[in-house]
Design a protein around this motif. Structure first.
Motif, PDB file in Angstrom:
ATOM      1  N   GLU A  41       0.824  -1.211   0.000  1.00  0.00           N
ATOM      2  CA  GLU A  41       0.000   0.000   0.000  1.00  0.00           C
ATOM      3  C   GLU A  41       0.862   1.266   0.000  1.00  0.00           C
ATOM      4  OE1 GLU A  41      -3.412   0.628  -0.040  1.00  0.00           O
ATOM      5  OE2 GLU A  41      -3.604  -1.473  -0.601  1.00  0.00           O
ATOM      6  N   ALA A  42       2.058   1.168   0.554  1.00  0.00           N
ATOM      7  CA  ALA A  42       2.935   2.341   0.665  1.00  0.00           C
ATOM      8  C   ALA A  42       3.691   2.635  -0.627  1.00  0.00           C
ATOM      9  CB  ALA A  42       3.927   2.136   1.812  1.00  0.00           C
ATOM     10  N   TYR A  43       3.506   1.805  -1.641  1.00  0.00           N
ATOM     11  CA  TYR A  43       4.250   1.979  -2.894  1.00  0.00           C
ATOM     12  C   TYR A  43       3.281   2.262  -4.035  1.00  0.00           C
ATOM     13  CZ  TYR A  43       8.216   0.114  -0.335  1.00  0.00           C
ATOM     14  OH  TYR A  43       9.224  -0.081   0.575  1.00  0.00           O
ATOM     15  N   PRO A  44       3.084   3.532  -4.382  1.00  0.00           N
ATOM     16  CA  PRO A  44       2.105   3.890  -5.430  1.00  0.00           C
ATOM     17  C   PRO A  44       2.417   3.253  -6.787  1.00  0.00           C
ATOM     18  CG  PRO A  44       2.955   5.861  -4.334  1.00  0.00           C
ATOM     19  CD  PRO A  44       3.705   4.700  -3.797  1.00  0.00           C
ATOM     20  N   ASP A  45       3.707   3.126  -7.113  1.00  0.00           N
ATOM     21  CA  ASP A  45       4.056   2.531  -8.408  1.00  0.00           C
ATOM     22  C   ASP A  45       3.629   1.068  -8.467  1.00  0.00           C
ATOM     23  OD1 ASP A  45       5.149   4.903  -9.229  1.00  0.00           O
ATOM     24  OD2 ASP A  45       7.218   4.350  -8.739  1.00  0.00           O
ATOM     25  N   LEU A  46       3.788   0.374  -7.349  1.00  0.00           N
ATOM     26  CA  LEU A  46       3.390  -1.025  -7.286  1.00  0.00           C
ATOM     27  C   LEU A  46       1.868  -1.141  -7.371  1.00  0.00           C
ATOM     28  CD1 LEU A  46       4.041  -4.007  -6.898  1.00  0.00           C
ATOM     29  CD2 LEU A  46       4.080  -3.614  -4.435  1.00  0.00           C
ATOM     30  N   LYS A  47       1.163  -0.246  -6.684  1.00  0.00           N
ATOM     31  CA  LYS A  47      -0.298  -0.264  -6.727  1.00  0.00           C
ATOM     32  C   LYS A  47      -0.809  -0.027  -8.148  1.00  0.00           C
ATOM     33  CE  LYS A  47      -2.393   2.224  -3.662  1.00  0.00           C
ATOM     34  NZ  LYS A  47      -2.792   3.180  -2.624  1.00  0.00           N
ATOM     35  N   GLY A  48      -0.056   0.719  -8.938  1.00  0.00           N
ATOM     36  CA  GLY A  48      -0.473   1.057 -10.291  1.00  0.00           C
ATOM     37  C   GLY A  48      -0.052   0.035 -11.332  1.00  0.00           C
ATOM     38  N   ASP A  49       0.796  -0.916 -10.964  1.00  0.00           N
ATOM     39  CA  ASP A  49       1.296  -1.903 -11.912  1.00  0.00           C
ATOM     40  C   ASP A  49       0.163  -2.853 -12.332  1.00  0.00           C
ATOM     41  OD1 ASP A  49       3.959  -3.219 -12.983  1.00  0.00           O
ATOM     42  OD2 ASP A  49       2.678  -4.843 -12.247  1.00  0.00           O
ATOM     43  N   ALA A  50      -0.053  -2.951 -13.653  1.00  0.00           N
ATOM     44  CA  ALA A  50      -1.161  -3.761 -14.175  1.00  0.00           C
ATOM     45  C   ALA A  50      -0.986  -5.241 -13.843  1.00  0.00           C
ATOM     46  CB  ALA A  50      -1.278  -3.570 -15.679  1.00  0.00           C
ATOM     47  N   THR A  51       0.240  -5.746 -13.932  1.00  0.00           N
ATOM     48  CA  THR A  51       0.486  -7.154 -13.619  1.00  0.00           C
ATOM     49  C   THR A  51       0.164  -7.434 -12.161  1.00  0.00           C
ATOM     50  OG1 THR A  51       2.244  -7.220 -15.282  1.00  0.00           O
ATOM     51  CG2 THR A  51       2.231  -8.980 -13.650  1.00  0.00           C
ATOM     52  N   MET A  52       0.588  -6.530 -11.287  1.00  0.00           N
ATOM     53  CA  MET A  52       0.333  -6.710  -9.861  1.00  0.00           C
ATOM     54  C   MET A  52      -1.170  -6.682  -9.587  1.00  0.00           C
ATOM     55  SD  MET A  52       1.925  -7.250  -7.074  1.00  0.00           S
ATOM     56  CE  MET A  52       1.918  -7.033  -5.309  1.00  0.00           C
ATOM     57  N   ARG A  53      -1.868  -5.764 -10.224  1.00  0.00           N
ATOM     58  CA  ARG A  53      -3.324  -5.676 -10.053  1.00  0.00           C
ATOM     59  C   ARG A  53      -4.004  -6.973 -10.496  1.00  0.00           C
ATOM     60  NH1 ARG A  53      -3.266  -0.642 -12.189  1.00  0.00           N
ATOM     61  NH2 ARG A  53      -4.028  -1.414 -14.164  1.00  0.00           N
ATOM     62  N   ASP A  54      -3.584  -7.493 -11.656  1.00  0.00           N
ATOM     63  CA  ASP A  54      -4.174  -8.730 -12.170  1.00  0.00           C
ATOM     64  C   ASP A  54      -3.900  -9.908 -11.231  1.00  0.00           C
ATOM     65  OD1 ASP A  54      -5.095  -7.333 -14.354  1.00  0.00           O
ATOM     66  OD2 ASP A  54      -3.523  -8.056 -15.712  1.00  0.00           O
ATOM     67  N   LEU A  55      -2.671  -9.972 -10.739  1.00  0.00           N
ATOM     68  CA  LEU A  55      -2.320 -11.051  -9.812  1.00  0.00           C
ATOM     69  C   LEU A  55      -3.129 -10.950  -8.522  1.00  0.00           C
ATOM     70  CD1 LEU A  55       1.547 -11.155 -10.313  1.00  0.00           C
ATOM     71  CD2 LEU A  55      -0.054 -12.994 -10.842  1.00  0.00           C
ATOM     72  N   MET A  56      -3.292  -9.738  -8.028  1.00  0.00           N
ATOM     73  CA  MET A  56      -4.053  -9.526  -6.797  1.00  0.00           C
ATOM     74  C   MET A  56      -5.525  -9.923  -6.991  1.00  0.00           C
ATOM     75  SD  MET A  56      -1.933  -8.281  -4.525  1.00  0.00           S
ATOM     76  CE  MET A  56      -2.484  -7.041  -3.417  1.00  0.00           C
ATOM     77  N   GLU A  57      -6.084  -9.575  -8.140  1.00  0.00           N
ATOM     78  CA  GLU A  57      -7.466  -9.950  -8.423  1.00  0.00           C
ATOM     79  C   GLU A  57      -7.610 -11.462  -8.527  1.00  0.00           C
ATOM     80  OE1 GLU A  57      -8.846  -7.785 -11.854  1.00  0.00           O
ATOM     81  OE2 GLU A  57      -8.553  -5.851 -10.866  1.00  0.00           O
ATOM     82  N   SER A  58      -6.657 -12.099  -9.187  1.00  0.00           N
ATOM     83  CA  SER A  58      -6.689 -13.565  -9.297  1.00  0.00           C
ATOM     84  C   SER A  58      -6.557 -14.211  -7.930  1.00  0.00           C
ATOM     85  CB  SER A  58      -5.553 -14.067 -10.195  1.00  0.00           C
ATOM     86  OG  SER A  58      -5.740 -13.637 -11.507  1.00  0.00           O
ATOM     87  N   LEU A  59      -5.694 -13.657  -7.108  1.00  0.00           N
ATOM     88  CA  LEU A  59      -5.503 -14.200  -5.766  1.00  0.00           C
ATOM     89  C   LEU A  59      -6.762 -14.009  -4.922  1.00  0.00           C
ATOM     90  CD1 LEU A  59      -3.443 -15.637  -4.026  1.00  0.00           C
ATOM     91  CD2 LEU A  59      -2.628 -13.422  -3.257  1.00  0.00           C
TER      92      LEU A  59
END
Length: 197
Positions: free
Chosen positions: A119-137
């Motif tokens: 949550e403390a890393y805006p770039d990570l929160k905005g990463d599309a791959t990370m978002r997709d992985l989080m949704e899948s998880l």
């Protein structure tokens, strides 16, 4: 009247044997149902475990200062995979299912800490791959919860039938083991990880 004696002599023992065989067969059916329900959990846990390395690899580039958090997630995942394989080999072993529950609780806790740090890393929160992985998880976490509920229902039905009289006599004679519920031991792990990107 001549036939009543032999009918009673042979008929009653045959009825008792048929009754005991019916109880035994129903115990087998209930045991197979909870083993099948465990197999559904196993599928979802495998999917969950497969997503985690990708999640960690994606997060590594952004969380260089959070190495310990990432290592804890990988360590917890490895323990959960090991416990999953052991429990899948014998879902009727309550001790193995209990160890799996504990391992999954630790993994959920480690993932929760990873999500909190991310949550403390805006770039990570905005990463599309990370978002997709989080949704899948998150979707997988929901499927695990539903599969766990179905498994626990099957275990409850099996245990109730097994412990009822005279079924308990047949169960003891047939060496039917107690089954264990799949419950997460860690109270904070009972809450699904918050995913908000």
């Amino acid at each position: 009247m001549e036939f009543i004696g032999p009918v009673i002599t042979w008929g009653v023992p045959i009825l008792i044997i048929v009754f005991l065989v019916a109880i035994y067969n129903k115990l087998v059916a209930f045991r197979n149902r909870f083993k099948n329900a465990f197999a559904q959990i196993d599928v979802q846990l495998q999917r969950r475990h497969d997503l985690i390395p990708n999640l960690v690899e994606t997060a590594k580039a952004y969380l260089k200062h959070e190495k310990e958090t990432l290592e804890n997630v990988i360590s917890a995942r490895n323990q959960a995979v090991s416990a999953q394989k052991a429990a899948a080999a014998d879902p009727a072993d309550g001790g193995l299912v209990g160890k799996l529950s504990q391992a999954e609780g630790l993994l959920t806790g480690a993932l929760g800490r990873l999500f909190a740090v991310s949550e403390a890393y805006p770039d990570l929160k905005g990463d599309a791959t990370m978002r997709d992985l989080m949704e899948s998880l998150e979707s997988t976490e929901n499927k695990v919860a539903f599969a766990r509920q179905a498994y626990n229902d099957a275990v409850m039905n099996y245990q109730t039938y097994k412990e009822s009289f005279p079924n308990n006599i047949v169960a003891n004679f047939g060496s039917f083991k107690d089954a264990a519920m799949f419950e997460i031991e860690n109270p904070e792990a009972k809450v699904a990880p918050k995913v908000s990107f």
